[in-house]
Structure formats: structure tokens, C-alpha cells
Design an enzyme around this catalytic site. Structure first.
Site, short mmCIF file in Angstrom:
data_model
loop_
_atom_site.label_atom_id
_atom_site.label_comp_id
_atom_site.label_asym_id
_atom_site.label_seq_id
_atom_site.Cartn_x
_atom_site.Cartn_y
_atom_site.Cartn_z
N ASP A 105 0.83 -1.21 0.00
CA ASP A 105 0.00 0.00 0.00
C ASP A 105 0.86 1.26 0.00
O ASP A 105 1.93 1.29 0.61
CB ASP A 105 -0.90 0.00 1.24
CG ASP A 105 -2.09 0.92 1.10
OD1 ASP A 105 -2.32 1.44 -0.01
OD2 ASP A 105 -2.79 1.13 2.10
N GLY A 106 0.39 2.28 -0.71
CA GLY A 106 1.04 3.58 -0.68
C GLY A 106 1.76 3.99 -1.95
O GLY A 106 2.43 5.03 -1.97
N GLY A 157 0.56 5.14 -4.80
CA GLY A 157 0.02 6.40 -5.32
C GLY A 157 0.44 7.60 -4.49
O GLY A 157 0.82 8.65 -5.01
N ARG A 216 0.52 8.64 -10.46
CA ARG A 216 0.35 7.43 -9.66
C ARG A 216 1.01 6.22 -10.31
O ARG A 216 1.57 5.36 -9.62
CB ARG A 216 -1.15 7.14 -9.46
CG ARG A 216 -1.85 8.11 -8.54
CD ARG A 216 -3.35 7.80 -8.47
NE ARG A 216 -3.59 6.49 -7.93
CZ ARG A 216 -3.69 6.21 -6.62
NH1 ARG A 216 -3.54 7.18 -5.73
NH2 ARG A 216 -3.93 4.99 -6.21
N HIS A 265 3.39 2.96 -8.91
CA HIS A 265 3.17 1.52 -9.10
C HIS A 265 4.41 0.86 -9.70
O HIS A 265 4.77 -0.26 -9.34
CB HIS A 265 1.95 1.29 -10.00
CG HIS A 265 0.65 1.72 -9.39
ND1 HIS A 265 0.27 1.33 -8.13
CD2 HIS A 265 -0.34 2.51 -9.87
CE1 HIS A 265 -0.92 1.87 -7.85
NE2 HIS A 265 -1.30 2.58 -8.89
N THR A 304 -9.98 -7.39 -6.25
CA THR A 304 -11.21 -7.34 -7.05
C THR A 304 -11.80 -5.94 -7.04
O THR A 304 -12.48 -5.54 -7.99
CB THR A 304 -12.24 -8.35 -6.49
OG1 THR A 304 -12.36 -8.17 -5.07
CG2 THR A 304 -11.80 -9.79 -6.76
N GLU A 305 -11.55 -5.18 -5.96
CA GLU A 305 -12.07 -3.82 -5.86
C GLU A 305 -11.26 -2.81 -6.68
O GLU A 305 -11.75 -1.72 -6.98
CB GLU A 305 -12.07 -3.36 -4.38
CG GLU A 305 -13.09 -4.08 -3.51
CD GLU A 305 -12.63 -5.47 -3.07
OE1 GLU A 305 -11.41 -5.76 -3.20
OE2 GLU A 305 -13.46 -6.25 -2.60
N ARG A 324 -11.04 1.62 -9.84
CA ARG A 324 -10.16 2.78 -10.01
C ARG A 324 -10.35 3.38 -11.40
O ARG A 324 -10.91 2.73 -12.29
CB ARG A 324 -8.70 2.36 -9.80
CG ARG A 324 -8.38 1.94 -8.38
CD ARG A 324 -6.90 1.67 -8.20
NE ARG A 324 -6.59 1.32 -6.81
CZ ARG A 324 -5.36 1.17 -6.35
NH1 ARG A 324 -4.32 1.36 -7.15
NH2 ARG A 324 -5.16 0.86 -5.08
N LEU A 370 12.36 -19.55 -2.82
CA LEU A 370 11.21 -18.91 -2.19
C LEU A 370 9.91 -19.28 -2.90
O LEU A 370 9.85 -19.28 -4.13
CB LEU A 370 11.39 -17.39 -2.24
CG LEU A 370 10.25 -16.54 -1.67
CD1 LEU A 370 10.23 -16.62 -0.15
CD2 LEU A 370 10.37 -15.09 -2.13
#
Length: 235
Positions: free
Chosen positions: A12-13, A15, A25, A29, A58-59, A63, A123
Site C-alpha cells: 500500500d502507498g 500512489g 500514480r 506503481h 477485485t475492488e 479505479r 522462495l
């Protein structure tokens, strides 16, 4: 140090990081994707075996279209980069989420990436794309109910372990530690089932600024907590 076996991160963060620098923005990313590469390498060096990142929910489709289009373009490029990184570090990559909601060329790249890295012994890196935990559980319940209807599964045999076998994370240990960057303190529909006994760590650091040192802070905070294993589910 008590090292978490599985770390999940809400990235998160991006943008806000870009805005602070007077950049669009999408630049945030792009820098955020570079931070993912760094953390993958550093996590494995620390002894972390599984790393799961929340890349696109999904949300996120809600944007602005230009931002979503840019994210999809970045994702396409990242799939190529991730394959090179996986070959270099013997990383096993898996994508969780509803892949049917992604464009065909992206689905094809995901399939190629998973196939090419499935036998790697480094990993275990999970990328949550078009992922929402409620959606995951609904899809799991639908598949399970179909198997019950077809007589493949007896309703009397339904258990936590059986249900987990229908989730996107089938075969993975539950996260020991969840990290969320940027100061937000919520889990945003991420791994709701799997986080039942997970330790949470929140930091104000924006994701593109999240470094090896920040990861170490989170791991040390986890190691210093009094985990009452008799009362929690062990990974």
C-alpha cells in the site's frame, strides 16, 4: 530469531508515494514493483520460505480506467521480469485470485510462469491478482457444493481441512505475519480465512520505500511477541 515461515504483505502507498514526489500514480506503481523484487530476494536470504503479496484486488477495477490500464500494462511487463528473477533465484511462483477476470494474454503469461517455476526449490512466491477473500471463499463453496451434489464429497465429511482444499491457497501454510505499509490498519478483504491466527504489523512506510531494513524491523517485532502456541493454530 524466531523467523516467520510465511509472510503476507499488503502493498500500500504507491500512489501517495508518487504524489509526494510530484509524479503520476503510475510511476509509484512502477517503483512499487521494483520493491517487490528486492523484498523477494531479501526475504529468502532471511530464511522466509513463503511470501504472498496483495498486488491487485477485485475492488481495484473501480479505479480510474487509465490507472487500471496502466496497472495491467505493468503487470504484463512484470510477468516477464518475474520469470527472469525466478530463474535466477529458483523461485516458485503461484498466482492466486480469479484469473478468469484477467485478459487472455495475461492468463497465458501466468500459466507459463507457474509451469516454468513449479519445480523450483527457492522462495515460494504467491501473487494475489484480481483477488478478494470473500470472492475466494464463495468460489470455494460453490465448487465444494457441486462436489457434494455430484456425490464426490459427503456433507458429513465437510471440515476446515476439506474447505481449505478448495481455496486458492490450497497446500500453502497460513501466514505467520501480515505486513501492511502506508499507515492503514485494515486487511482489506485479504486472506480472511488464512489470517485467523496471524500476527499483524503495520508501518507508516509507503511501499516503494519498504526496504530490507524495514522487513527486518517487521520480522524482529514478530519474533519479540509472546506467541501462545497452545492457543493458536501453528503453521
Amino acid at each position: 530469531m524466531n523467523m516467520p515461515k510465511h509472510v503476507a504483505i499488503i502493498l500500500d502507498g504507491n500512489g501517495r508515494w508518487a504524489k509526494k514526489k510530484g509524479m503520476p500514480r503510475n510511476y509509484g506503481h512502477m517503483q512499487g514493483s521494483k520493491a517487490v523484487e528486492v523484498i523477494c530476494e531479501e526475504a529468502y536470504k532471511m530464511g522466509i520460505e513463503y511470501l504472498t503479496v496483495y498486488a491487485f484486488s477485485t475492488e481495484n477495477w473501480n479505479r480510474p480506467k487509465d490507472e487500471v490500464d496502466a496497472l495491467m500494462k505493468l503487470l504484463r511487463n512484470y510477468m516477464k521480469t518475474c520469470l527472469k528473477t525466478a530463474e535466477k533465484n529458483r523461485m516458485c511462483v503461484r498466482v492466486i485470485g480469479d484469473k478468469t477476470g484477467l485478459d487472455e494474454d495475461i492468463r497465458k503469461r501466468i500459466e507459463e510462469l507457474e509451469e516454468a517455476t513449479k519445480n523450483n526449490d527457492g522462495l515460494h512466491f504467491q501473487i494475489a491478482l484480481n483477488y478478494g477473500s470473500r470472492d475466494e471463499m464463495l468460489r470455494a463453496m460453490k465448487r465444494m457444493s457441486e462436489d457434494v451434489a455430484e456425490g464426490k464429497v459427503a456433507s458429513s465429511h465437510i471440515s476446515e481441512e476439506l474447505f481449505e482444499g478448495y481455496l486458492d491457497t490450497k497446500g500453502l501454510p497460513d501466514p505467520d505475519l501480515l505486513i501492511r505499509t502506508s499507515g492503514e490498519q485494515r486487511i482489506s478483504n485479504f486472506l480472511l480465512w488464512q489470517l485467523a491466527y496471524t500476527e499483524f504489523y503495520f508501518t507508516d512506510v509507503l511501499w516503494p520505500d519498504f526496504t530490507k531494513e524495514e522487513l527486518l524491523k517487521a520480522v524482529e517485532a514478530y519474533a519479540n511477541r509472546d506467541r501462545r502456541y497452545g492457543l493458536v493454530k501453528e503453521g
